[in-house]
Design a protein around this motif. Structure first.
Motif, PDB file in Angstrom:
ATOM      1  N   THR A 136      18.055  29.162  35.361  1.00  0.00           N
ATOM      2  CA  THR A 136      19.344  30.083  35.248  1.00  0.00           C
ATOM      3  C   THR A 136      19.610  30.252  33.777  1.00  0.00           C
ATOM      4  N   THR A 137      20.069  31.473  33.571  1.00  0.00           N
ATOM      5  CA  THR A 137      20.437  31.739  32.064  1.00  0.00           C
ATOM      6  C   THR A 137      21.764  32.527  32.392  1.00  0.00           C
ATOM      7  N   MET A 138      22.607  32.454  31.326  1.00  0.00           N
ATOM      8  CA  MET A 138      23.749  33.272  31.449  1.00  0.00           C
ATOM      9  C   MET A 138      24.750  32.742  32.594  1.00  0.00           C
ATOM     10  N   ARG A 139      24.842  31.426  32.838  1.00  0.00           N
ATOM     11  CA  ARG A 139      25.620  31.084  34.121  1.00  0.00           C
ATOM     12  C   ARG A 139      26.469  30.027  33.556  1.00  0.00           C
ATOM     13  N   ALA A 140      27.530  29.603  34.527  1.00  0.00           N
ATOM     14  CA  ALA A 140      28.574  28.587  34.132  1.00  0.00           C
ATOM     15  C   ALA A 140      27.946  27.033  34.138  1.00  0.00           C
ATOM     16  N   ALA A 141      26.959  27.151  34.763  1.00  0.00           N
ATOM     17  CA  ALA A 141      25.926  25.681  35.094  1.00  0.00           C
ATOM     18  C   ALA A 141      24.494  26.362  34.983  1.00  0.00           C
ATOM     19  N   TYR A 142      23.660  25.392  34.432  1.00  0.00           N
ATOM     20  CA  TYR A 142      22.118  25.622  34.608  1.00  0.00           C
ATOM     21  C   TYR A 142      21.733  24.879  35.860  1.00  0.00           C
ATOM     22  N   VAL A 143      21.144  26.065  36.491  1.00  0.00           N
ATOM     23  CA  VAL A 143      20.324  25.546  37.548  1.00  0.00           C
ATOM     24  C   VAL A 143      18.978  25.783  37.269  1.00  0.00           C
ATOM     25  N   GLU A 144      18.088  24.475  37.705  1.00  0.00           N
ATOM     26  CA  GLU A 144      16.618  24.491  37.798  1.00  0.00           C
ATOM     27  C   GLU A 144      16.011  24.575  39.054  1.00  0.00           C
ATOM     28  N   VAL A 145      14.881  25.404  39.092  1.00  0.00           N
ATOM     29  CA  VAL A 145      14.242  25.266  40.262  1.00  0.00           C
ATOM     30  C   VAL A 145      12.678  24.858  40.091  1.00  0.00           C
ATOM     31  N   THR A 146      12.123  24.022  40.404  1.00  0.00           N
ATOM     32  CA  THR A 146      10.692  23.505  39.958  1.00  0.00           C
ATOM     33  C   THR A 146       9.771  23.535  41.263  1.00  0.00           C
ATOM     34  N   VAL A 147       8.921  24.622  41.013  1.00  0.00           N
ATOM     35  CA  VAL A 147       7.969  25.003  41.932  1.00  0.00           C
ATOM     36  C   VAL A 147       6.419  24.454  41.597  1.00  0.00           C
ATOM     37  N   PRO A 148       6.156  23.389  42.243  1.00  0.00           N
ATOM     38  CA  PRO A 148       4.649  22.899  41.931  1.00  0.00           C
ATOM     39  C   PRO A 148       3.659  23.854  42.541  1.00  0.00           C
ATOM     40  N   ALA A 149       2.535  23.739  41.844  1.00  0.00           N
ATOM     41  CA  ALA A 149       1.382  24.609  42.531  1.00  0.00           C
ATOM     42  C   ALA A 149       1.052  24.185  43.781  1.00  0.00           C
ATOM     43  N   GLY A 150       0.902  25.401  44.515  1.00  0.00           N
ATOM     44  CA  GLY A 150       0.752  25.413  45.885  1.00  0.00           C
ATOM     45  C   GLY A 150       1.896  25.155  46.723  1.00  0.00           C
ATOM     46  N   ALA A 151       3.148  25.201  46.171  1.00  0.00           N
ATOM     47  CA  ALA A 151       4.368  25.011  46.932  1.00  0.00           C
ATOM     48  C   ALA A 151       4.688  26.348  47.761  1.00  0.00           C
ATOM     49  N   ALA A 152       4.376  27.498  47.001  1.00  0.00           N
ATOM     50  CA  ALA A 152       4.941  28.690  47.334  1.00  0.00           C
ATOM     51  C   ALA A 152       3.910  29.745  47.244  1.00  0.00           C
ATOM     52  N   GLN A 153       3.339  30.697  47.882  1.00  0.00           N
ATOM     53  CA  GLN A 153       2.459  31.886  47.887  1.00  0.00           C
ATOM     54  C   GLN A 153       2.492  32.276  46.386  1.00  0.00           C
ATOM     55  N   ASN A 154       3.867  32.682  46.338  1.00  0.00           N
ATOM     56  CA  ASN A 154       4.133  33.217  45.048  1.00  0.00           C
ATOM     57  C   ASN A 154       5.161  32.247  44.165  1.00  0.00           C
ATOM     58  N   PRO A 155       4.869  31.817  43.084  1.00  0.00           N
ATOM     59  CA  PRO A 155       5.831  30.594  42.565  1.00  0.00           C
ATOM     60  C   PRO A 155       7.216  31.216  42.110  1.00  0.00           C
ATOM     61  N   PHE A 156       7.419  32.508  42.141  1.00  0.00           N
ATOM     62  CA  PHE A 156       8.898  32.649  42.005  1.00  0.00           C
ATOM     63  C   PHE A 156       9.459  32.964  43.374  1.00  0.00           C
ATOM     64  N   ASP A 157       8.998  32.980  44.346  1.00  0.00           N
ATOM     65  CA  ASP A 157       9.662  33.184  45.508  1.00  0.00           C
ATOM     66  C   ASP A 157      10.778  32.238  45.815  1.00  0.00           C
ATOM     67  N   PRO A 158      10.718  31.077  45.668  1.00  0.00           N
ATOM     68  CA  PRO A 158      11.827  29.987  46.043  1.00  0.00           C
ATOM     69  C   PRO A 158      12.988  30.476  44.985  1.00  0.00           C
ATOM     70  N   ALA A 159      12.658  30.610  43.795  1.00  0.00           N
ATOM     71  CA  ALA A 159      13.998  31.061  42.959  1.00  0.00           C
ATOM     72  C   ALA A 159      14.622  32.128  43.376  1.00  0.00           C
TER      73      ALA A 159
END
Length: 172
Positions: A136-159
């Protein structure tokens, strides 16, 4: 006086080679089942150490995170931390809240694709293993979501699916 060993009649009816192999075979099967149930070791996830308001926001976010993400059950790494959550088995999606600002945001990758969902902008980075990292950008705390290859049909879906919880708990 010597004690006589009693062998059950069912075993004496079996041919000698079968009787001799019964115990080693049973022990081997037991070991195979035990080793197979251990599964792969839990990969090490670095736990962030936010402080102040960022730590408060991250604890609030942790309480709001779903038990299931895109059909994957939540399975947090051990030891438990309010700053880390994970969903799925292997591969699994990992959220870390309160990370330090990524150096890459100032480097060559600063202009990489940064989609917004529900008012939350996610800076993205393709990883060497084919997975993606979203921060995340422009937030009071940085939140990171790591999506390994194969974890989701579209890698952006979990975020994208986590954007509502991030927006409600980590102010922009």
């Amino acid at each position: 006086m010597a004690r006589e060993l009693r062998v059950p009649k069912a075993l004496t009816a079996l041919p000698a080679p079968v009787r001799w192999l019964a115990l080693p075979l049973a022990l081997t099967c037991t070991v195979v089942v035990l080793v197979g149930s251990w599964g792969p070791a839990d990969p090490k996830v670095e736990v962030p150490r936010p402080s102040g308001r960022a730590a408060e926001y991250c604890r609030s976010l942790a309480a709001a995170l779903p038990a299931e993400l895109l059909g994957q059950a939540r399975r947090d790494p051990s030891p438990a931390s309010p700053y880390v959550a994970a969903w799925g088995g292997s591969p699994r999606t990992v959220l870390r809240c309160g990370i330090d600002r990524p150096e890459e945001l100032d480097g060559d990758h600063a202009a990489d694709w940064s989609p917004s969902v529900d008012g939350v902008t996610w800076w993205s980075q393709k990883l060497a293993d084919g997975g993606y990292r979203f921060v995340t950008t422009m937030r009071a705390a940085y939140v990171e979501v790591t999506v390994p290859a194969g974890a989701a049909q579209n890698p952006f879906d979990p975020a994208a699916a986590l954007s509502g919880a991030v927006k409600a708990n980590v102010p922009g």
